[in-house]
Structure formats: C-alpha cells, structure tokens
Motif scaffolding. Structure first.
Motif, PDB file in Angstrom:
ATOM      1  N   GLN A 747       9.217  22.037  34.136  1.00 12.58           N
ATOM      2  CA  GLN A 747       9.970  21.852  32.891  1.00 12.58           C
ATOM      3  C   GLN A 747       9.742  20.497  32.253  1.00 12.58           C
ATOM      4  OE1 GLN A 747      14.019  23.066  32.712  1.00 12.58           O
ATOM      5  NE2 GLN A 747      13.544  25.162  33.209  1.00 12.58           N
ATOM      6  N   HIS A 748       9.310  19.528  33.049  1.00 12.50           N
ATOM      7  CA  HIS A 748       9.133  18.181  32.487  1.00 12.50           C
ATOM      8  C   HIS A 748       7.687  17.705  32.681  1.00 12.50           C
ATOM      9  CE1 HIS A 748      13.499  18.327  32.266  1.00 12.50           C
ATOM     10  NE2 HIS A 748      13.494  18.717  33.525  1.00 12.50           N
ATOM     11  N   HIS A 749       6.762  18.692  32.653  1.00  9.48           N
ATOM     12  CA  HIS A 749       5.382  18.362  33.049  1.00  9.48           C
ATOM     13  C   HIS A 749       4.730  17.300  32.165  1.00  9.48           C
ATOM     14  CE1 HIS A 749       3.471  20.983  29.910  1.00  9.48           C
ATOM     15  NE2 HIS A 749       4.604  21.619  30.006  1.00  9.48           N
ATOM     16  N   GLN A 750       5.042  17.313  30.844  1.00 14.45           N
ATOM     17  CA  GLN A 750       4.371  16.313  29.979  1.00 14.45           C
ATOM     18  C   GLN A 750       4.748  14.892  30.385  1.00 14.45           C
ATOM     19  OE1 GLN A 750       6.037  18.928  27.964  1.00 14.45           O
ATOM     20  NE2 GLN A 750       4.607  19.469  26.345  1.00 14.45           N
ATOM     21  N   ILE A 751       6.022  14.699  30.759  1.00 16.52           N
ATOM     22  CA  ILE A 751       6.477  13.347  31.121  1.00 16.52           C
ATOM     23  C   ILE A 751       5.943  12.976  32.510  1.00 16.52           C
ATOM     24  CG2 ILE A 751       8.503  11.858  31.405  1.00 16.52           C
ATOM     25  CD1 ILE A 751       8.455  13.051  28.619  1.00 16.52           C
ATOM     26  N   ILE A 752       6.070  13.913  33.456  1.00 18.58           N
ATOM     27  CA  ILE A 752       5.696  13.606  34.850  1.00 18.58           C
ATOM     28  C   ILE A 752       4.206  13.281  34.942  1.00 18.58           C
ATOM     29  CG2 ILE A 752       5.563  14.568  37.203  1.00 18.58           C
ATOM     30  CD1 ILE A 752       8.121  16.161  36.535  1.00 18.58           C
ATOM     31  N   GLN A 753       3.411  13.923  34.062  1.00 17.53           N
ATOM     32  CA  GLN A 753       1.967  13.671  34.037  1.00 17.53           C
ATOM     33  C   GLN A 753       1.654  12.157  33.975  1.00 17.53           C
ATOM     34  OE1 GLN A 753       0.965  17.190  32.755  1.00 17.53           O
ATOM     35  NE2 GLN A 753      -0.510  16.959  34.373  1.00 17.53           N
ATOM     36  N   GLN A 754       2.503  11.403  33.255  1.00 15.50           N
ATOM     37  CA  GLN A 754       2.245   9.950  33.103  1.00 15.50           C
ATOM     38  C   GLN A 754       2.399   9.201  34.430  1.00 15.50           C
ATOM     39  OE1 GLN A 754       5.101   8.527  30.201  1.00 15.50           O
ATOM     40  NE2 GLN A 754       5.032  10.482  29.138  1.00 15.50           N
ATOM     41  N   TYR A 755       3.208   9.776  35.341  1.00 13.93           N
ATOM     42  CA  TYR A 755       3.524   9.040  36.570  1.00 13.93           C
ATOM     43  C   TYR A 755       2.830   9.624  37.801  1.00 13.93           C
ATOM     44  CZ  TYR A 755       7.194   7.455  33.398  1.00 13.93           C
ATOM     45  OH  TYR A 755       7.879   6.950  32.306  1.00 13.93           O
ATOM     46  N   MET A 756       1.779  10.419  37.557  1.00 16.11           N
ATOM     47  CA  MET A 756       1.103  11.112  38.664  1.00 16.11           C
ATOM     48  C   MET A 756       0.612  10.152  39.747  1.00 16.11           C
ATOM     49  SD  MET A 756       0.983  14.363  38.135  1.00 16.11           S
ATOM     50  CE  MET A 756      -0.481  15.239  38.603  1.00 16.11           C
ATOM     51  N   VAL A 757      -0.014   9.050  39.331  1.00 14.95           N
ATOM     52  CA  VAL A 757      -0.630   8.132  40.308  1.00 14.95           C
ATOM     53  C   VAL A 757       0.450   7.549  41.215  1.00 14.95           C
ATOM     54  CG1 VAL A 757      -1.997   6.027  40.572  1.00 14.95           C
ATOM     55  CG2 VAL A 757      -2.496   7.624  38.709  1.00 14.95           C
ATOM     56  N   THR A 758       1.565   7.113  40.589  1.00 15.67           N
ATOM     57  CA  THR A 758       2.672   6.553  41.385  1.00 15.67           C
ATOM     58  C   THR A 758       3.202   7.587  42.376  1.00 15.67           C
ATOM     59  OG1 THR A 758       3.281   5.409  39.365  1.00 15.67           O
ATOM     60  CG2 THR A 758       4.857   5.321  41.160  1.00 15.67           C
ATOM     61  N   LEU A 759       3.402   8.808  41.890  1.00 18.15           N
ATOM     62  CA  LEU A 759       3.949   9.860  42.763  1.00 18.15           C
ATOM     63  C   LEU A 759       3.019  10.121  43.937  1.00 18.15           C
ATOM     64  CD1 LEU A 759       5.296  12.422  40.129  1.00 18.15           C
ATOM     65  CD2 LEU A 759       6.649  10.949  41.614  1.00 18.15           C
ATOM     66  N   GLU A 760       1.721  10.147  43.628  1.00 17.81           N
ATOM     67  CA  GLU A 760       0.738  10.447  44.688  1.00 17.81           C
ATOM     68  C   GLU A 760       0.705   9.333  45.724  1.00 17.81           C
ATOM     69  OE1 GLU A 760      -3.718  12.370  44.881  1.00 17.81           O
ATOM     70  OE2 GLU A 760      -2.952  11.581  43.005  1.00 17.81           O
ATOM     71  N   ASN A 761       0.802   8.078  45.260  1.00 17.56           N
ATOM     72  CA  ASN A 761       0.700   6.952  46.186  1.00 17.56           C
ATOM     73  C   ASN A 761       1.978   6.723  46.983  1.00 17.56           C
ATOM     74  OD1 ASN A 761      -1.862   6.541  45.304  1.00 17.56           O
ATOM     75  ND2 ASN A 761      -1.313   4.999  43.784  1.00 17.56           N
ATOM     76  N   LEU A 762       3.139   6.978  46.332  1.00 15.58           N
ATOM     77  CA  LEU A 762       4.401   6.643  46.986  1.00 15.58           C
ATOM     78  C   LEU A 762       5.035   7.801  47.751  1.00 15.58           C
ATOM     79  CD1 LEU A 762       6.310   4.403  44.415  1.00 15.58           C
ATOM     80  CD2 LEU A 762       5.078   3.706  46.448  1.00 15.58           C
ATOM     81  N   LEU A 763       4.979   9.017  47.160  1.00 16.46           N
ATOM     82  CA  LEU A 763       5.768  10.114  47.736  1.00 16.46           C
ATOM     83  C   LEU A 763       4.931  11.265  48.273  1.00 16.46           C
ATOM     84  CD1 LEU A 763       8.658  10.301  45.096  1.00 16.46           C
ATOM     85  CD2 LEU A 763       8.744   9.246  47.339  1.00 16.46           C
ATOM     86  N   PHE A 764       4.043  11.793  47.406  1.00 18.01           N
ATOM     87  CA  PHE A 764       3.305  13.001  47.813  1.00 18.01           C
ATOM     88  C   PHE A 764       1.994  12.603  48.496  1.00 18.01           C
ATOM     89  CE2 PHE A 764       6.247  14.300  44.537  1.00 18.01           C
ATOM     90  CZ  PHE A 764       6.796  15.451  45.083  1.00 18.01           C
ATOM     91  N   THR A 765       2.141  11.952  49.633  1.00 15.68           N
ATOM     92  CA  THR A 765       0.969  11.454  50.355  1.00 15.68           C
ATOM     93  C   THR A 765       0.446  12.535  51.308  1.00 15.68           C
ATOM     94  OG1 THR A 765       2.467  10.581  52.018  1.00 15.68           O
ATOM     95  CG2 THR A 765       1.800   9.064  50.264  1.00 15.68           C
ATOM     96  N   ALA A 766      -0.720  12.301  51.858  1.00 17.87           N
ATOM     97  CA  ALA A 766      -1.381  13.310  52.706  1.00 17.87           C
ATOM     98  C   ALA A 766      -0.559  13.636  53.962  1.00 17.87           C
ATOM     99  CB  ALA A 766      -2.767  12.813  53.100  1.00 17.87           C
ATOM    100  N   GLU A 767       0.308  12.685  54.380  1.00 16.57           N
ATOM    101  CA  GLU A 767       1.076  12.907  55.627  1.00 16.57           C
ATOM    102  C   GLU A 767       2.230  13.897  55.419  1.00 16.57           C
ATOM    103  OE1 GLU A 767       0.963   9.047  54.710  1.00 16.57           O
ATOM    104  OE2 GLU A 767      -1.020   9.907  55.045  1.00 16.57           O
ATOM    105  N   LEU A 768       2.573  14.159  54.183  1.00 13.46           N
ATOM    106  CA  LEU A 768       3.728  15.011  53.887  1.00 13.46           C
ATOM    107  C   LEU A 768       3.492  16.443  54.391  1.00 13.46           C
ATOM    108  CD1 LEU A 768       6.416  14.633  52.397  1.00 13.46           C
ATOM    109  CD2 LEU A 768       5.313  15.449  50.327  1.00 13.46           C
ATOM    110  N   ASP A 769       4.558  17.115  54.771  1.00 19.24           N
ATOM    111  CA  ASP A 769       4.445  18.504  55.239  1.00 19.24           C
ATOM    112  C   ASP A 769       3.760  19.369  54.176  1.00 19.24           C
ATOM    113  OD1 ASP A 769       5.468  21.396  55.405  1.00 19.24           O
ATOM    114  OD2 ASP A 769       6.062  20.570  57.361  1.00 19.24           O
ATOM    115  N   HIS A 770       2.859  20.253  54.607  1.00 23.85           N
ATOM    116  CA  HIS A 770       2.038  21.013  53.649  1.00 23.85           C
ATOM    117  C   HIS A 770       2.859  21.914  52.744  1.00 23.85           C
ATOM    118  CE1 HIS A 770       2.107  25.034  55.605  1.00 23.85           C
ATOM    119  NE2 HIS A 770       2.371  24.318  56.694  1.00 23.85           N
ATOM    120  N   HIS A 771       4.046  22.368  53.226  1.00 20.04           N
ATOM    121  CA  HIS A 771       4.908  23.209  52.380  1.00 20.04           C
ATOM    122  C   HIS A 771       5.291  22.467  51.094  1.00 20.04           C
ATOM    123  CE1 HIS A 771       5.620  25.106  56.346  1.00 20.04           C
ATOM    124  NE2 HIS A 771       5.853  26.217  55.659  1.00 20.04           N
ATOM    125  N   ILE A 772       5.636  21.176  51.262  1.00 20.94           N
ATOM    126  CA  ILE A 772       6.102  20.383  50.117  1.00 20.94           C
ATOM    127  C   ILE A 772       4.901  19.915  49.292  1.00 20.94           C
ATOM    128  CG2 ILE A 772       7.544  18.425  49.418  1.00 20.94           C
ATOM    129  CD1 ILE A 772       8.750  18.485  52.286  1.00 20.94           C
TER     130      ILE A 772
END
Length: 784
Positions: A747-772
C-alpha cells in the motif's frame, strides 16, 4: 440546396468545433440507423470540414483513440474511410498518433500508450497502415527484451503492448508476414521462459490454485495468443465495422509507419506493475445461459479488456457506467452479468490497489442491481457465496476490501442476508478467516447503522460474533473501585470539568497525584506520571462520551494538559493505552480519537505504531480496525512530508521567477543591494523549509523502521516458538501477520521504495528467517 450552406457559414467556428466533437464522440452509441450508415455519414461531414478544421479533427481523433478504447474499431473504420477519401489526411493522422505515442511513453502514461499501439495495429485492417511497417514496429518492441541493465517491468510492457494487439491484427500480419511473425513469437516465448516471477505470490488474491489458477498476466495472455494462433487467428468477439466497407477500403493507398525506436530507460521511467489475472467463474457457474469463454480463449481477454475500458471511461458517473456495461455489444452470446461481476471484483481486489476508489465499486454494483433486478442480484449473491467459501486462502488485504464492500452493500438493502447459510463459521476457532470475516462485517454494519439494529438482524446463534455494545468503560465510575489510586482525584476532576475549569485549575488538581514511577532511577520518571494520565484521560473521555463532537471539543479545550502530560514518548504511549481501555468496545471511536490526536500533535505517528505492536493490544492485533488506524497513520505522515516538500518547491520557483524577472529587467539603475534585500527573506524561507523537509523525511523513515522492526520481532518470536514446540508455523495468526506485513509494503510502495537500501542493510538482512525475508524479496521484485 444552397440555403443551409450559407447559414452554416455564419455559425461561430467554436460552435462547429463543438458539434464535430459531439458527433465524433457519440458515433457507435445506440441509434435508429445502422453503425455503418452513421460512419459513412460522419466521414462525409468530416471530409467537408477538413479544409477549415483539419487540426481540430486530428486532435479529437487522436484523443478518442487514447481515451475511448472500447470503441476502437469504430474509430479505426472512420479513419479508414477518411484515408480512402483524403490520402494526405490519413498520413497526417498516422504521424500525429506516433507523436502522441512518443509523448505518452515520455511521461509514463503506459496504459494510454497500449491503446494507441492497439489502434495503430487495427489501422492495418482498415488499409491505412501497411502490414510490413507494423511488423517492423513490433520487432523494435520485442528487441527491448535484449536490452541490458533495464528493469524487467520495462520489457514486460513492450511485450504486453505487442501481444495484446494480436487479437485485433494477428490474422492480417500473419497473412502478409508469416516468417517474421513466427520469429517474433519465438523470441517472445524465450523471453517469457526466462522472466523471474518472485513477485507473483504477493499479488495473488488467493494462495490456492483451485478451482481457478491465479495466473501472472503475461503468462495468461501468452496462453491465449497461442490458442488463437492454433485456431488460425479466428476470433469471434471483436466488432469489426470495417468489413462492411471492404470494397472502399481495399482501394485506398496505405502509409508506412515512420521508424519507431522505443525511448531509452531513464531514472524517471515508472512502468506499470505486474498483475495477476483474477478468475472467479467458469462455464459451469452458469449452466442455463450462453457458455462463458474459457480462461485461455482470446475472447475472454477481449471481453475483459473492453469491460475494464468502459469502467475506466465512465467510473465517475455510476449510472452511465452501469448502463454502458449492460449494453456491451454481443451480450446475447456471452453470460454478460457473470463477466461484469468478475471484472468489477477483479478491480476491487487488484493489488497493490484498485484502479479507482473502493466505494465506486459498491455504488456501481448497486446501480447494476437496479437496472437488472431480475438477474444481476442473483449473480452477485452467488459471487459473495463463492468469496465466502474461499476465505481460507484469500489474501488479507482483499478480505478487508470484501468486508468493506459487503457491509456497505448490505446497508443499501436493509441488511438482508441469509445468515443461517453461514452458520458453519460458528463451530470454528474464532481466529479462523470465516468467523473473523462475519464478525468484522457485523462490526462495519454497526458503523453504518446502530448496535440494536445489528443484534436484531442476525440470528441469536451468531451472538458470539456480534459486536459489543459500544459503551465507554470508566473505571472510576463504580463505587466498588473506591480503593483505586486516583479515585478521589477523578471525582474532583469530574466536578471541575463540569464547572468549566481552566487548564491551570486542572493542573492544580493533578499536582497531588503520586507518581508510581518515583522510585525508578530513570530520568524521565518525573515528567512521565502514568497515574496522572490515567485519571485525567479516563475522566475526560468519560464526560465527553456522548458523541464524536463532544470528544473532539474536550481534546481541543484541554489540549495544553494533554501536551504537558504526554511530553515524553512513554507519556504518548500511555495516553493511547488509556484511550484503548476506555473505548475497547467501540473500535470506531478509538480510530477517530487516535486520528484527532495525531492531527493535534498530542501523540506522534511513531507512538501509534509502537502502541499497535504493544502487548496490551495483542488481543486485538488481528482485528481490522487496528490496521485501519496504522494505515491512516502512515498516510498522514506521507501527506505531511509531501505538503512541506511542495511548499519548498513552490518557494524555490518563486525565487527563480524573481531572478528571471530581474534578469529581463534591463534597468541599469538597479543596484545589487536591493536585489539582495528581495532575495533574503525567500532564501531564509528556503533554508528553513529544507530543514523541515529533512526532519519530516527522517521521521517518515523512522516510522517505517519502527513498523518493520516490530513485525520482524513478532514474527521471529512466533517462528522460534513453533520450532522449539514442534508446532505448525502456519497458524491463522501467522497468516494474518505475514500478510499485514505484505500489505504495508504494497500500500505504501512508492514511499518505501526510497528507503530500500536502509531497510536491506538494517532489517531485511540475509540472516533473517526465510519466511520473513521472502516478503521483502517479493516486494523488491515488483519493480525489478
């Protein structure tokens, strides 16, 4: 004979232009004479007006080609007849269309561009454009799939533009250029085989492929085109008025399309998102009427395309839209009501968001029921029953929209429904999709009515799912709670507020409330006093419980007290906790109060997010209203950022205009000091606004970080708990939670797109459970 001619000369050019526009826009609608004779007459009128009004006629024809795609073949026939009478005009029209196509692609108007490509391809059938030059244009489209380092969605669009024109022109192109067409189709097949489709699960309305597969749009179209080719390009549904004029059109000279190179990919290019084709009915659902075309027959594609186009052209006028849908040509050969209902639900459930506002679909369906009272309500009831039966595998976002639509629809029909048919949900775990759905529908119906009415309309056996009586829970109102800390202060506050006390008097009364956190060593202990907040907010909301307006006035009157008590982050969170305690039986009141508190800055967006994920709300975490509040909070944050950004851009533009004005003023007496004086205030304002924008964007980014972080924590705890206890991960709670995470992304994809790099580096890292992590990867794939 000369008389009318003379009179016409005296009419204003603007009147004639309006008449031409009206004639062109209305051709092909219901009339006493045949479509062919109307087209012939109109071609004659336009030909006579070409010497004086050529540019106007060109402009109108280009516009209808872009905006009225449901009448595509009517207009291509008209252009064919004009070309046969005036070869130069035909050439100018083709050039104007190509210019318009390039313009549309430049400004990301890809949906309109598809219609223009389709229009050009149908002009081959009308002997306006030579087939070889159309094939050459399609070769350039397909060659986009060979480009390097471009997003897949770019190649997808060019593929779709090519394939979706073939139902109209495939036969003609194959007859003239079979070898080239075979080569194009084989390149298409190779491309479709190597496309990645990680994004598909995120866009599917149902997770199950039974009874109907939910196919990705290009895969489905490719199957339809393959079947069309196997049937020797015979298609039985497109209205082709040009066949009646074959003897005239085949004499006409044809034009070659100017060479067309797809504009290169740039940073600003925004391509349409991929889609999944919504399927709900097949031929077995309507055994009485005409047979519904199969999901891989090209007729299904053509019918659905045209119905979508009719909705797009008329969605603002529900009566016109409903009438146009029902008068769709060839309606005696197809089960039209089934097609219409399926197409409307396809749009309503489209992910990430429907093409138009949700309430439009409700009003359109009500209008259709009024126009076809003998048949359409039955189809709609059948569809509702099917949606209910398939709730277990339905995407949570789509369930939300189903709840909103169904409750609103019922409110227009005295809430009549055969509830007993759904009594199967009463024996299920109340967290399962069916009982949850019925509960939320009744809750929404109450918002559109009142509590007693809802209790009266549903059978007594449904009481477990009926909404609670929406009364306020005031804990200091009961004599038996006299021992509660703060009880006497609450009594004093009640008297003071009733006697119209000022903010200072309220502060005076609250001064003596002991702080249960006094012993803690934290620095915030003195400013944050949970008991003060509890006594004040409980008492005030109880006194203002009569209506939304009373509550809003109370917030406004004691705004200063709220701001002081909720100064710290802990304080803001506690205010929200107390609002929930008081109004837990009235979700709508919670939603409007939280909304008001954000607007008046009593609480901030991050506090609302933290409150939603707090343990106090765990009981209601999967309830619909909680997510309404969260999405509304995110939208407010996004609007706030946009507003400041716009102010900044406007101020920059004013400064630029000032400079331009000064540069064009060649007055030598102008000294530099006065110009600096003029610029000063604006430059300061720009600096201030730039700081505001940066701070708002950092607040926005922080809000998304808070939300995603809390999701990850909750889901990880659940996964670990299941793993250690050897329990199945896929509980109703898990389905709801993981799909709510998807919903935030979508629902907020246009806004979240701007913060992709931060999200990838801080939260959605490779160690995260594959379900999430899978959810994040699906999201990244949407625009990849």
């Amino acid at each position: 004979a000369g008389q009318p001619h003379k009179r016409r000369r005296t009419s204003e050019p603007s009147e004639i232009e309006e008449r031409l526009e009206s004639l062109i826009c209305r051709v092909g609608e219901k009339s006493n004479s045949s479509l062919e004779s109307n087209l012939e007459g109109l071609a004659g009128v336009l030909e006579a007006d070409l010497p004086n009004y050529k540019s106007k006629i060109l402009r109108i024809l280009c516009t209808v080609a872009r905006l009225l795609p449901e009448k595509l073949t009517v207009y291509t026939t008209l252009v064919g007849l004009l070309n046969a009478r005036n070869y130069n005009f035909g050439g100018e029209f083709v050039e104007a269309m190509i210019r318009q196509l390039k313009e549309c692609l430049k400004v990301n108007m890809y949906n309109e561009a598809v219609h223009l490509v389709r229009f050009l391809s149908d002009l081959v059938n009308c002997h306006v454009i030579a087939a070889p030059s159309m094939v050459a244009m399609f070769e350039n489209f397909v060659s986009v799939t060979q480009e390097e380092d471009v997003p897949q969605v770019r190649c997808d669009w060019y593929m779709f533009a090519f394939l979706s024109s073939l139902p109209w022109v495939g036969k003609e192109l194959y007859e003239k250029k079979d070898a080239e067409m075979d080569r194009l189709l084989s390149q298409t097949e190779n491309y479709l085989k190597r496309r990645q489709k990680i994004h598909v699960p995120m866009l599917q309305v149902w997770t199950a492929d039974k009874p109907h597969p939910q196919e990705e749009y290009l895969d489905c179209l490719w199957s339809q085109i393959q079947k069309l080719k196997k049937d020797r390009w015979q298609e039985r549904h497109i209205l082709r008025p040009y066949l009646a004029f074959d003897s005239i059109l085949c004499e006409a000279l044809q034009h070659n399309l100017p060479p067309f190179t797809p504009p290169p990919h740039t940073e600003d290019s925004v391509y349409p998102m991929p889609r999944v084709i919504f399927r709900m009915f097949d031929y077995t659902d309507d055994p009485e009427g005409p047979v519904m075309p199969g999901s891989h027959s090209v007729e299904r594609f053509v019918i659905e395309e045209n119905l979508h186009c009719i909705i797009k052209s008329h969605w603002k006028e529900r009566k016109t839209c409903a009438a146009q849908l029902l008068s769709y040509p060839g309606n005696n050969k197809i089960p039209l009501n089934y097609h219409i209902v399926e197409v409307i639900f396809a749009e309503l459930f489209q992910l990430p968001s429907p093409p138009h506002i949700e309430v439009m679909y409700t009003t359109l369906l009500i209008e259709l029921c009024k126009l076809q009272p003998g048949s359409l309500p039955q189809v709609l009831a059948q569809a509702t029953e099917m949606l209910y039966m398939r709730l277990d595998t339905m995407n949570t976002t789509c369930v939300d929209r189903f709840i909103n639509w169904f409750s609103h629809h019922l409110s227009n029909f005295q809430f009549r429904w055969s509830w007993e048919d759904w009594s199967d949900c009463l024996t299920q775990d109340l967290e399962k999709p069916k009982p949850k759905f019925v509960r939320e529908v009744l809750e929404k119906c109450m918002r559109l009515s009142y509590h007693q009415r809802i209790i009266d309309i549903v059978p007594a056996s449904f009481s477990v799912l009926s909404p609670a009586n929406p009364v306020c829970v005031y804990k200091y109102g009961d004599e038996s709670n006299r021992s509660l800390p703060g009880y006497t202060v609450a009594l004093c506050l009640t008297i003071a507020i009733k006697n119209k006390a000022s903010n200072d008097e309220i502060f005076g009364i609250l001064k003596d409330v002991p702080n249960p956190n006094q012993d803690d060593d934290d620095d915030e202990g003195f400013t944050f006093n949970p008991l003060k907040i509890e006594v004040f907010v409980q008492t005030l909301l109880h006194l203002a419980a009569k209506s939304f307006s009373h509550s809003f006035s109370a917030l406004a009157k004691f705004h200063e007290v709220f701001k002081t008590l909720a100064e710290s982050d802990e304080g803001k969170l506690h205010v929200l906790r107390v609002v929930y305690e008081v109004w837990k039986n009235h979700p709508q009141m919670i939603a409007v109060l939280v909304d008001k508190m954000i607007r008046t800055q009593i609480v901030d967006c991050a506090a609302v997010a933290n409150w939603i994920f707090s343990s106090e709300l765990a009981h209601d975490f999967t309830r619909f209203y909680i997510w309404e509040i969260l999405h509304s909070t995110i939208r407010k944050m996004n609007k706030h950022v946009l507003k400041i950004h716009k102010e900044l851009e406007d101020t920059k533009a004013r400064l630029a205009r000032q400079h331009k004005r000064r540069d064009s003023d060649d007055d030598d007496d102008d000294d530099d000091r006065s110009s600096d004086r003029e610029d000063g205030p604006l430059e300061e304002q720009i600096e201030r606004l730039q700081e505001k924008v940066e701070s708002a964007q950092s607040e926005q980014k922080n809000l998304f970080l808070v939300i995603f972080q809390r999701f990850i924590m909750l889901l990880t705890e659940h996964l670990v708990r299941c793993e250690t206890g050897g329990i199945d991960v896929f509980t109703p709670w898990y389905k709801s939670c993981i799909e709510r995470l998807q919903q935030i992304f979508l629902q907020h994809h246009q806004i979240i797109q701007q913060y992709m790099v931060t999200l990838e580096n801080l939260l959605f890292t490779a160690e995260l459970d594959h379900h999430i992590l899978a959810v994040f990867q699906q999201f990244c794939a949407l625009q990849a």
